[in-house]
Every structure is written in C-alpha cells, then in structure tokens.
Design a protein around this motif. Sequence first.
Motif, PDB file in Angstrom:
ATOM      1  N   LYS A  79       0.831  -1.212   0.000  1.00 42.50           N
ATOM      2  CA  LYS A  79       0.000   0.000   0.000  1.00 42.50           C
ATOM      3  C   LYS A  79       0.859   1.253   0.000  1.00 42.50           C
ATOM      4  CE  LYS A  79      -4.091  -1.884   2.252  1.00 42.50           C
ATOM      5  NZ  LYS A  79      -4.940  -1.841   3.455  1.00 42.50           N
ATOM      6  N   LEU A  80       1.945   1.229   0.731  1.00 43.91           N
ATOM      7  CA  LEU A  80       2.850   2.378   0.745  1.00 43.91           C
ATOM      8  C   LEU A  80       3.456   2.610  -0.631  1.00 43.91           C
ATOM      9  CD1 LEU A  80       4.675   1.881   4.161  1.00 43.91           C
ATOM     10  CD2 LEU A  80       3.168   3.773   3.539  1.00 43.91           C
ATOM     11  N   LYS A  81       3.811   1.539  -1.313  1.00 43.36           N
ATOM     12  CA  LYS A  81       4.383   1.671  -2.650  1.00 43.36           C
ATOM     13  C   LYS A  81       3.354   2.214  -3.641  1.00 43.36           C
ATOM     14  CE  LYS A  81       8.174  -1.578  -2.245  1.00 43.36           C
ATOM     15  NZ  LYS A  81       8.814  -2.775  -2.790  1.00 43.36           N
ATOM     16  N   ARG A  82       2.096   1.779  -3.535  1.00 47.07           N
ATOM     17  CA  ARG A  82       1.051   2.307  -4.406  1.00 47.07           C
ATOM     18  C   ARG A  82       0.825   3.796  -4.121  1.00 47.07           C
ATOM     19  NH1 ARG A  82      -1.500  -2.630  -3.261  1.00 47.07           N
ATOM     20  NH2 ARG A  82      -2.927  -1.638  -1.799  1.00 47.07           N
ATOM     21  N   LEU A  83       0.826   4.162  -2.844  1.00 45.79           N
ATOM     22  CA  LEU A  83       0.672   5.568  -2.474  1.00 45.79           C
ATOM     23  C   LEU A  83       1.829   6.398  -3.007  1.00 45.79           C
ATOM     24  CD1 LEU A  83      -0.762   7.843  -0.980  1.00 45.79           C
ATOM     25  CD2 LEU A  83       0.392   7.090   1.118  1.00 45.79           C
ATOM     26  N   SER A  84       3.033   5.864  -2.925  1.00 48.67           N
ATOM     27  CA  SER A  84       4.208   6.562  -3.431  1.00 48.67           C
ATOM     28  C   SER A  84       4.086   6.813  -4.937  1.00 48.67           C
ATOM     29  CB  SER A  84       5.471   5.755  -3.134  1.00 48.67           C
ATOM     30  OG  SER A  84       6.603   6.393  -3.660  1.00 48.67           O
ATOM     31  N   MET A  85       3.606   5.821  -5.670  1.00 47.92           N
ATOM     32  CA  MET A  85       3.431   5.982  -7.112  1.00 47.92           C
ATOM     33  C   MET A  85       2.364   7.032  -7.414  1.00 47.92           C
ATOM     34  SD  MET A  85       3.941   2.020  -8.424  1.00 47.92           S
ATOM     35  CE  MET A  85       2.705   2.227  -9.634  1.00 47.92           C
ATOM     36  N   ARG A  86       1.300   7.022  -6.643  1.00 55.96           N
ATOM     37  CA  ARG A  86       0.222   8.001  -6.846  1.00 55.96           C
ATOM     38  C   ARG A  86       0.710   9.413  -6.549  1.00 55.96           C
ATOM     39  NH1 ARG A  86      -5.305   8.101  -3.400  1.00 55.96           N
ATOM     40  NH2 ARG A  86      -5.997  10.124  -4.123  1.00 55.96           N
ATOM     41  N   LEU A  87       1.440   9.564  -5.461  1.00 61.21           N
ATOM     42  CA  LEU A  87       1.982  10.876  -5.112  1.00 61.21           C
ATOM     43  C   LEU A  87       2.972  11.355  -6.170  1.00 61.21           C
ATOM     44  CD1 LEU A  87       2.501  10.412  -1.275  1.00 61.21           C
ATOM     45  CD2 LEU A  87       0.907  12.006  -2.364  1.00 61.21           C
ATOM     46  N   GLY A  88       3.775  10.446  -6.675  1.00 62.33           N
ATOM     47  CA  GLY A  88       4.722  10.797  -7.736  1.00 62.33           C
ATOM     48  C   GLY A  88       4.012  11.280  -8.983  1.00 62.33           C
ATOM     49  N   ALA A  89       2.902  10.635  -9.330  1.00 57.31           N
ATOM     50  CA  ALA A  89       2.130  11.046 -10.507  1.00 57.31           C
ATOM     51  C   ALA A  89       1.518  12.426 -10.288  1.00 57.31           C
ATOM     52  CB  ALA A  89       1.047  10.019 -10.810  1.00 57.31           C
ATOM     53  N   GLU A  90       0.967  12.661  -9.099  1.00 57.76           N
ATOM     54  CA  GLU A  90       0.393  13.976  -8.791  1.00 57.76           C
ATOM     55  C   GLU A  90       1.468  15.058  -8.808  1.00 57.76           C
ATOM     56  OE1 GLU A  90      -2.425  14.550  -5.591  1.00 57.76           O
ATOM     57  OE2 GLU A  90      -2.908  12.415  -5.640  1.00 57.76           O
ATOM     58  N   GLN A  91       2.625  14.739  -8.261  1.00 51.86           N
ATOM     59  CA  GLN A  91       3.726  15.695  -8.233  1.00 51.86           C
ATOM     60  C   GLN A  91       4.144  16.045  -9.662  1.00 51.86           C
ATOM     61  OE1 GLN A  91       7.100  14.221  -6.063  1.00 51.86           O
ATOM     62  NE2 GLN A  91       7.964  16.244  -5.780  1.00 51.86           N
ATOM     63  N   SER A  92       4.205  15.067 -10.518  1.00 46.94           N
ATOM     64  CA  SER A  92       4.587  15.286 -11.907  1.00 46.94           C
ATOM     65  C   SER A  92       3.545  16.146 -12.632  1.00 46.94           C
ATOM     66  CB  SER A  92       4.748  13.944 -12.618  1.00 46.94           C
ATOM     67  OG  SER A  92       5.100  14.129 -13.950  1.00 46.94           O
ATOM     68  N   GLU A  93       2.257  15.880 -12.399  1.00 46.81           N
ATOM     69  CA  GLU A  93       1.195  16.658 -13.029  1.00 46.81           C
ATOM     70  C   GLU A  93       1.255  18.123 -12.598  1.00 46.81           C
ATOM     71  OE1 GLU A  93      -2.665  14.938 -12.391  1.00 46.81           O
ATOM     72  OE2 GLU A  93      -2.018  12.990 -13.157  1.00 46.81           O
ATOM     73  N   LEU A  94       1.467  18.365 -11.303  1.00 49.09           N
ATOM     74  CA  LEU A  94       1.558  19.743 -10.817  1.00 49.09           C
ATOM     75  C   LEU A  94       2.782  20.447 -11.382  1.00 49.09           C
ATOM     76  CD1 LEU A  94       0.427  19.497  -7.091  1.00 49.09           C
ATOM     77  CD2 LEU A  94      -0.653  20.819  -8.907  1.00 49.09           C
ATOM     78  N   ALA A  95       3.894  19.751 -11.445  1.00 47.08           N
ATOM     79  CA  ALA A  95       5.109  20.344 -11.993  1.00 47.08           C
ATOM     80  C   ALA A  95       4.896  20.693 -13.463  1.00 47.08           C
ATOM     81  CB  ALA A  95       6.286  19.398 -11.825  1.00 47.08           C
ATOM     82  N   ASP A  96       4.219  19.819 -14.201  1.00 44.21           N
ATOM     83  CA  ASP A  96       3.919  20.101 -15.605  1.00 44.21           C
ATOM     84  C   ASP A  96       3.011  21.322 -15.733  1.00 44.21           C
ATOM     85  OD1 ASP A  96       5.453  17.949 -16.409  1.00 44.21           O
ATOM     86  OD2 ASP A  96       3.730  16.613 -16.755  1.00 44.21           O
ATOM     87  N   ALA A  97       2.021  21.428 -14.846  1.00 48.80           N
ATOM     88  CA  ALA A  97       1.111  22.581 -14.880  1.00 48.80           C
ATOM     89  C   ALA A  97       1.868  23.870 -14.602  1.00 48.80           C
ATOM     90  CB  ALA A  97      -0.015  22.392 -13.872  1.00 48.80           C
ATOM     91  N   LEU A  98       2.774  23.825 -13.654  1.00 46.68           N
ATOM     92  CA  LEU A  98       3.559  25.015 -13.334  1.00 46.68           C
ATOM     93  C   LEU A  98       4.532  25.362 -14.456  1.00 46.68           C
ATOM     94  CD1 LEU A  98       4.243  24.336  -9.566  1.00 46.68           C
ATOM     95  CD2 LEU A  98       2.906  26.239 -10.499  1.00 46.68           C
ATOM     96  N   ALA A  99       5.023  24.362 -15.147  1.00 43.85           N
ATOM     97  CA  ALA A  99       5.977  24.595 -16.230  1.00 43.85           C
ATOM     98  C   ALA A  99       5.333  25.268 -17.434  1.00 43.85           C
ATOM     99  CB  ALA A  99       6.625  23.281 -16.658  1.00 43.85           C
ATOM    100  N   THR A 100       4.015  25.156 -17.562  1.00 40.80           N
ATOM    101  CA  THR A 100       3.337  25.754 -18.710  1.00 40.80           C
ATOM    102  C   THR A 100       3.003  27.228 -18.494  1.00 40.80           C
ATOM    103  OG1 THR A 100       1.149  25.085 -17.918  1.00 40.80           O
ATOM    104  CG2 THR A 100       2.306  23.551 -19.385  1.00 40.80           C
ATOM    105  N   VAL A 101       3.220  27.741 -17.291  1.00 35.08           N
ATOM    106  CA  VAL A 101       2.938  29.149 -17.018  1.00 35.08           C
ATOM    107  C   VAL A 101       3.981  30.003 -17.739  1.00 35.08           C
ATOM    108  CG1 VAL A 101       2.799  30.910 -15.210  1.00 35.08           C
ATOM    109  CG2 VAL A 101       1.901  28.615 -14.783  1.00 35.08           C
TER     110      VAL A 101
END
Length: 67
Positions: free
Chosen positions: A7-29
């Motif tokens: 479960k911790l590994k699945r959570l880590s993957m989910r958090l990594g995906a969210e972190q990547s999406e936010l970073a991509d959103a910020l990069a488009t500004v």
Amino acid sequence: MAVSLAKLKRLSMRLGAEQSELADALATVPPSKSLSRQLLQQLAEIAAAQAAVSREIDVREPRHGWG
C-alpha cells in the motif's frame, strides 16, 4: 494502524504522478506571469508527503545481508 508495504508503494506511485502533473502545470505558465501560490503550496505538500512515504518504505523494505 499498520500499513502494508504494498500500500505504501502504491501511495508513493500516486503521489509521484500527482507531483509530476503539478510540476507540468507550473511549467506551462508563461515567464511573464507569476506562478500560482495554490499550485506551489500543493506541490510542496505532495513533495513532503512523498518524502514521508519514502522513509516509511525504506524502514519496512526487507534487506539482504548485513543491512
């Protein structure tokens, strides 16, 4: 409450995906506009959660040898 390593590994993957999406959103500004404080705050919170989950995974991960 005990949390499984899987479960911790699945959570880590989910958090990594969210972190990547936010970073991509910020990069488009465009450089002429300021970054959203809300998005920056979310990115910081997700990064902190990711670090905490990674530490827990490290503690629970089985080690071979003398580890």
